[in-house]
Design a protein around this motif. Sequence first.
Motif, PDB file in Angstrom:
ATOM      1  N   MET A   1       0.846  -1.195   0.000  1.00  0.00           N
ATOM      2  CA  MET A   1       0.000   0.000   0.000  1.00  0.00           C
ATOM      3  C   MET A   1       0.881   1.244   0.000  1.00  0.00           C
ATOM      4  SD  MET A   1      -2.923   1.214   2.707  1.00  0.00           S
ATOM      5  CE  MET A   1      -1.794   1.852   3.923  1.00  0.00           C
ATOM      6  N   ALA A   2       0.520   2.229  -0.806  1.00  0.00           N
ATOM      7  CA  ALA A   2       1.269   3.483  -0.875  1.00  0.00           C
ATOM      8  C   ALA A   2       0.385   4.639  -0.432  1.00  0.00           C
ATOM      9  CB  ALA A   2       1.772   3.724  -2.297  1.00  0.00           C
ATOM     10  N   LYS A   3       1.010   5.606   0.246  1.00  0.00           N
ATOM     11  CA  LYS A   3       0.292   6.813   0.637  1.00  0.00           C
ATOM     12  C   LYS A   3       0.742   7.943  -0.271  1.00  0.00           C
ATOM     13  CE  LYS A   3      -0.898   9.744   4.584  1.00  0.00           C
ATOM     14  NZ  LYS A   3      -0.756   9.924   6.052  1.00  0.00           N
ATOM     15  N   ILE A   4      -0.210   8.448  -1.045  1.00  0.00           N
ATOM     16  CA  ILE A   4       0.072   9.512  -2.012  1.00  0.00           C
ATOM     17  C   ILE A   4      -0.569  10.793  -1.508  1.00  0.00           C
ATOM     18  CG2 ILE A   4      -0.195  10.272  -4.401  1.00  0.00           C
ATOM     19  CD1 ILE A   4      -0.585   7.203  -5.049  1.00  0.00           C
ATOM     20  N   VAL A   5       0.238  11.814  -1.299  1.00  0.00           N
ATOM     21  CA  VAL A   5      -0.252  13.090  -0.788  1.00  0.00           C
ATOM     22  C   VAL A   5      -0.192  14.127  -1.901  1.00  0.00           C
ATOM     23  CG1 VAL A   5       0.190  14.979   0.830  1.00  0.00           C
ATOM     24  CG2 VAL A   5       0.400  12.606   1.593  1.00  0.00           C
ATOM     25  N   VAL A   6      -1.291  14.839  -2.110  1.00  0.00           N
ATOM     26  CA  VAL A   6      -1.352  15.944  -3.056  1.00  0.00           C
ATOM     27  C   VAL A   6      -1.377  17.230  -2.244  1.00  0.00           C
ATOM     28  CG1 VAL A   6      -2.656  17.051  -4.908  1.00  0.00           C
ATOM     29  CG2 VAL A   6      -2.622  14.548  -4.732  1.00  0.00           C
ATOM     30  N   LYS A  22      -8.304   7.468  -9.347  1.00  0.00           N
ATOM     31  CA  LYS A  22      -8.830   6.581 -10.382  1.00  0.00           C
ATOM     32  C   LYS A  22      -7.747   5.667 -10.949  1.00  0.00           C
ATOM     33  CE  LYS A  22     -11.427   6.870 -14.749  1.00  0.00           C
ATOM     34  NZ  LYS A  22     -12.000   7.828 -15.730  1.00  0.00           N
ATOM     35  N   ALA A  23      -6.501   6.166 -11.004  1.00  0.00           N
ATOM     36  CA  ALA A  23      -5.440   5.427 -11.696  1.00  0.00           C
ATOM     37  C   ALA A  23      -4.719   4.404 -10.822  1.00  0.00           C
ATOM     38  CB  ALA A  23      -4.418   6.414 -12.264  1.00  0.00           C
ATOM     39  N   VAL A  24      -4.532   4.710  -9.534  1.00  0.00           N
ATOM     40  CA  VAL A  24      -3.743   3.816  -8.687  1.00  0.00           C
ATOM     41  C   VAL A  24      -4.598   2.677  -8.143  1.00  0.00           C
ATOM     42  CG1 VAL A  24      -2.132   5.653  -8.100  1.00  0.00           C
ATOM     43  CG2 VAL A  24      -4.110   5.241  -6.611  1.00  0.00           C
ATOM     44  N   ARG A  25      -3.978   1.817  -7.351  1.00  0.00           N
ATOM     45  CA  ARG A  25      -4.664   0.658  -6.811  1.00  0.00           C
ATOM     46  C   ARG A  25      -5.667   1.065  -5.726  1.00  0.00           C
ATOM     47  NH1 ARG A  25       0.881  -2.082  -5.048  1.00  0.00           N
ATOM     48  NH2 ARG A  25       0.858  -0.044  -4.019  1.00  0.00           N
ATOM     49  N   ARG A  26      -6.691   0.259  -5.544  1.00  0.00           N
ATOM     50  CA  ARG A  26      -7.714   0.563  -4.544  1.00  0.00           C
ATOM     51  C   ARG A  26      -7.117   0.638  -3.142  1.00  0.00           C
ATOM     52  NH1 ARG A  26     -13.257  -2.703  -4.915  1.00  0.00           N
ATOM     53  NH2 ARG A  26     -13.167  -1.591  -6.900  1.00  0.00           N
ATOM     54  N   THR A 328      -2.433  14.377 -15.901  1.00  0.00           N
ATOM     55  CA  THR A 328      -2.640  13.054 -16.475  1.00  0.00           C
ATOM     56  C   THR A 328      -1.338  12.253 -16.505  1.00  0.00           C
ATOM     57  OG1 THR A 328      -4.479  13.850 -17.828  1.00  0.00           O
ATOM     58  CG2 THR A 328      -3.427  11.809 -18.529  1.00  0.00           C
ATOM     59  N   ALA A 329      -0.243  12.898 -16.914  1.00  0.00           N
ATOM     60  CA  ALA A 329       1.049  12.210 -16.947  1.00  0.00           C
ATOM     61  C   ALA A 329       1.452  11.756 -15.550  1.00  0.00           C
ATOM     62  CB  ALA A 329       2.112  13.128 -17.534  1.00  0.00           C
ATOM     63  N   THR A 330       1.247  12.625 -14.559  1.00  0.00           N
ATOM     64  CA  THR A 330       1.607  12.282 -13.186  1.00  0.00           C
ATOM     65  C   THR A 330       0.777  11.118 -12.662  1.00  0.00           C
ATOM     66  OG1 THR A 330       2.307  14.547 -12.718  1.00  0.00           O
ATOM     67  CG2 THR A 330       1.732  13.178 -10.826  1.00  0.00           C
ATOM     68  N   ALA A 331      -0.527  11.152 -12.892  1.00  0.00           N
ATOM     69  CA  ALA A 331      -1.402  10.074 -12.421  1.00  0.00           C
ATOM     70  C   ALA A 331      -1.014   8.740 -13.051  1.00  0.00           C
ATOM     71  CB  ALA A 331      -2.855  10.413 -12.732  1.00  0.00           C
ATOM     72  N   GLU A 332      -0.762   8.733 -14.349  1.00  0.00           N
ATOM     73  CA  GLU A 332      -0.398   7.493 -15.036  1.00  0.00           C
ATOM     74  C   GLU A 332       0.973   7.000 -14.594  1.00  0.00           C
ATOM     75  OE1 GLU A 332      -2.377   5.723 -16.787  1.00  0.00           O
ATOM     76  OE2 GLU A 332      -4.012   7.192 -16.748  1.00  0.00           O
ATOM     77  N   ILE A 337       4.358   3.303 -11.152  1.00  0.00           N
ATOM     78  CA  ILE A 337       5.352   3.169 -10.087  1.00  0.00           C
ATOM     79  C   ILE A 337       4.854   2.283  -8.955  1.00  0.00           C
ATOM     80  CG2 ILE A 337       6.571   4.453  -8.287  1.00  0.00           C
ATOM     81  CD1 ILE A 337       6.755   6.792 -10.327  1.00  0.00           C
ATOM     82  N   VAL A 338       3.609   2.481  -8.505  1.00  0.00           N
ATOM     83  CA  VAL A 338       3.115   1.680  -7.374  1.00  0.00           C
ATOM     84  C   VAL A 338       2.950   0.214  -7.765  1.00  0.00           C
ATOM     85  CG1 VAL A 338       1.983   3.646  -6.274  1.00  0.00           C
ATOM     86  CG2 VAL A 338       0.673   2.206  -7.865  1.00  0.00           C
ATOM     87  N   ARG A 339       2.932  -0.055  -9.062  1.00  0.00           N
ATOM     88  CA  ARG A 339       2.857  -1.436  -9.531  1.00  0.00           C
ATOM     89  C   ARG A 339       4.232  -1.998  -9.892  1.00  0.00           C
ATOM     90  NH1 ARG A 339      -1.916   1.080 -11.220  1.00  0.00           N
ATOM     91  NH2 ARG A 339      -3.816  -0.100 -10.723  1.00  0.00           N
ATOM     92  N   GLY A 340       5.274  -1.225  -9.538  1.00  0.00           N
ATOM     93  CA  GLY A 340       6.623  -1.702  -9.737  1.00  0.00           C
ATOM     94  C   GLY A 340       7.193  -1.479 -11.118  1.00  0.00           C
ATOM     95  N   GLU A 341       6.574  -0.589 -11.896  1.00  0.00           N
ATOM     96  CA  GLU A 341       7.028  -0.316 -13.257  1.00  0.00           C
ATOM     97  C   GLU A 341       7.732   1.036 -13.313  1.00  0.00           C
ATOM     98  OE1 GLU A 341       3.561  -0.472 -15.699  1.00  0.00           O
ATOM     99  OE2 GLU A 341       2.851  -2.346 -14.782  1.00  0.00           O
ATOM    100  N   ALA A 342       8.490   1.255 -14.374  1.00  0.00           N
ATOM    101  CA  ALA A 342       9.132   2.552 -14.592  1.00  0.00           C
ATOM    102  C   ALA A 342       8.135   3.516 -15.232  1.00  0.00           C
ATOM    103  CB  ALA A 342      10.350   2.391 -15.493  1.00  0.00           C
TER     104      ALA A 342
END
Length: 424
Positions: A1-6, A22-26, A328-332, A337-342
């Motif tokens: 689980m990741a904590k994303i702060v805006v 909408k883009a990251v994991r539940r 949009t670029a940041t969300a994607e 990243i949270v799924r382990g991808e670049a």
Amino acid sequence: MAKIVVLGAGLGGVLAAYEIRKAVRRKDDVVVINEYDFYQFVPSNPWVLVGWRDREDIVVDLAGPMKKRGIELVVGKAAKVQPEQKSVQLGDGTAIPYDYLVIATGPELAFDEIEGLGPKGHTQSVCHIDHATQANLAFEEFCKDPGPVIVGAVQGASCYGPAYETLMIIETELRKRKIRDRVPMTYVTSEPYIGHLGLDGVGDTKSLLESEMRERHIKWITNARVLKAEAGTMTVEELNEDGTIKEVHALPMKFSMMLPAFRGVGAVQGVEGLSNPRGFILVDKHQRNPKYPEIFGIGVCIAIPPMGKTPVPVGVPKTGFMIESMVTATAENLAQIVRGEAPTHEATWNAICLADFGDKGVAFVAQPQIPPRNVNWSGSGGWVHTAKVGFEKYFLGKVRSGKSETFYENALLGLIKTHKIKAN
């Protein structure tokens, strides 16, 4: 689980929160920190100044929409971003930890850099709803005993559209009140020419805006450096192309709205590697900070170099479409990243602007925003005013509903279809 702060809930921050959720994991948490518990539609502030809108018309309570989308809202002013500790310290001493931080604070308004500038001095502002409501009170008093008006943008400003809009909207309202003949109007700007907009013009904005100002009997001073604003007078240096002083003007004024220069907010100023000397966030092509890759920057708060050398410093605007593409670029990228991808996504940095003049207006499309461009178009007419009113209603409705959409992209596609603009 990741904590994303805006950090911030303006145009970029609200859209970022919705799109990231909408883009990251539940299982990932999304938290928004904002000084206020509301969103304000800043593009409508020139209408507030002349009384065409009230505060309630353009302010949206954020608690309901955020909760509906599963986003936590923390109301408080950020005192310091602490990258080494991966936390944001609030003014009350509370520290909000994060795994990833999206900085979307917008700017700090540098009124203090010019003597007498700003709502606490002798000029008004449309940069915040509180400023606009104060400006409306001042405008109503002005209309009882009118005189000279000065509108514009000072040296180092990086936002010019609202200055042109405020100028023209005031002129339209004065005609409606039948007191225009008693009000000499002057546009004072750091731009090297009318219609530069911090973008070296878009399409024929130079001719369109000059023509509009001539038609409305508005004088202008370009390459202007504002020295100070006093009760009844603004002192302005007009420079030659080589930077030497051409003339010093002591301009009489009874009402003025001047856009200030921007700088980064105090919470990020002086953080080495995070922000530049002006306090703007340093980002790479994926909107990530090079030193702290878990931090992203979007919107007006990021560092973009100026278009080129000008006699008076002129910044580059970060328009709504451009900000939306950063979001949009940041969300994607965060989703990857949270799924382990670049991260692979980059902002397009295109621009669409609707500059309302109260009865008509000027629109332009720049793809990309910074030249050379594939699309370089501008147009004018009464349809621009109608489109701006419609867009305000549409956008605020989406913010209230908590829905994530590419607002500006849809608007651009509509413009392209309606006016047959050639797109790449």
